[in-house]
Design a protein around this motif. Sequence first.
Motif, PDB file in Angstrom:
ATOM      1  N   THR A 102       0.825  -1.204   0.000  1.00  0.00           N
ATOM      2  CA  THR A 102       0.000   0.000   0.000  1.00  0.00           C
ATOM      3  C   THR A 102       0.863   1.259   0.000  1.00  0.00           C
ATOM      4  O   THR A 102       0.457   2.304  -0.524  1.00  0.00           O
ATOM      5  CB  THR A 102      -0.969   0.023   1.197  1.00  0.00           C
ATOM      6  N   SER A 106      -4.717  -0.363  -5.179  1.00  0.00           N
ATOM      7  CA  SER A 106      -5.260  -0.847  -3.909  1.00  0.00           C
ATOM      8  C   SER A 106      -6.475  -1.727  -4.146  1.00  0.00           C
ATOM      9  O   SER A 106      -6.823  -2.567  -3.307  1.00  0.00           O
ATOM     10  CB  SER A 106      -5.645   0.333  -3.014  1.00  0.00           C
ATOM     11  N   MET A 117      -6.036  -4.803  -1.383  1.00  0.00           N
ATOM     12  CA  MET A 117      -6.867  -4.939  -0.189  1.00  0.00           C
ATOM     13  C   MET A 117      -7.954  -6.016  -0.305  1.00  0.00           C
ATOM     14  O   MET A 117      -8.212  -6.718   0.676  1.00  0.00           O
ATOM     15  CB  MET A 117      -7.483  -3.584   0.178  1.00  0.00           C
ATOM     16  N   THR A 155      -9.929   1.524   2.789  1.00  0.00           N
ATOM     17  CA  THR A 155      -9.236   0.251   2.977  1.00  0.00           C
ATOM     18  C   THR A 155     -10.144  -0.764   3.660  1.00  0.00           C
ATOM     19  O   THR A 155     -10.223  -1.925   3.247  1.00  0.00           O
ATOM     20  CB  THR A 155      -7.961   0.475   3.814  1.00  0.00           C
TER      21      THR A 155
END
Length: 205
Positions: free
Chosen positions: A21, A32, A36, A152
């Motif tokens: 990240t 991302s 994630m 996130t």
Amino acid sequence: MGGWVTNTLNSLGYIGVVWLTFLENVFPPIPSELIMPLAGYLVSQDRMTLVGATLAGTAGSVIGALLLYGFGRWFGEERLKRFADRNGRWLTLSPRDIDRASTWFEKRGLWAVFICRLIPGLRSLISIPAGIHCMPLGRFVLVTALGTAVWTGALVFAGQQLGENFERIGRWLDPVTKVVLGAMAVWYLWRVIRFKHDHERSAHG
């Protein structure tokens, strides 16, 4: 790239999330939207926890954002004005525009940083103007961490729920990223075309 991301997370766990990240913020081609949800899949396999993966992703993103913020702070408003004075049309900014932007950023910068942390294509870039306009470091870190944690955590949770189908998230978000970047390109071209006309008119007005 997907294989490299998978191998990194499988071998390094939470440290791998932090590392990837961080890189995603500095080198946007590492998305991302892939990192994630994969961490979320590992949560579904009891190899990570939802909280742990979210905190690791947030930490890496904040570190990367701080690097870009530092670059903006180093470059500075005065240097940007001198650059705009020489290359205003291609930058689509004049020194006067920069003064206006600084005033706007002082009033609404916190919301701008928070919201942009939730928008693919803008998440990393917003850190640079925050640095250029000298947003207080503590506020920048706080609002960046909050916005990043929301983004996130949502991706980790979605990856956990989808399990082995976590890659769908990247496919769903990819069109959003393209629309945002396309809109930015169109806006930039419009600004370049209008720049000379607008500033000549303001000079005579």
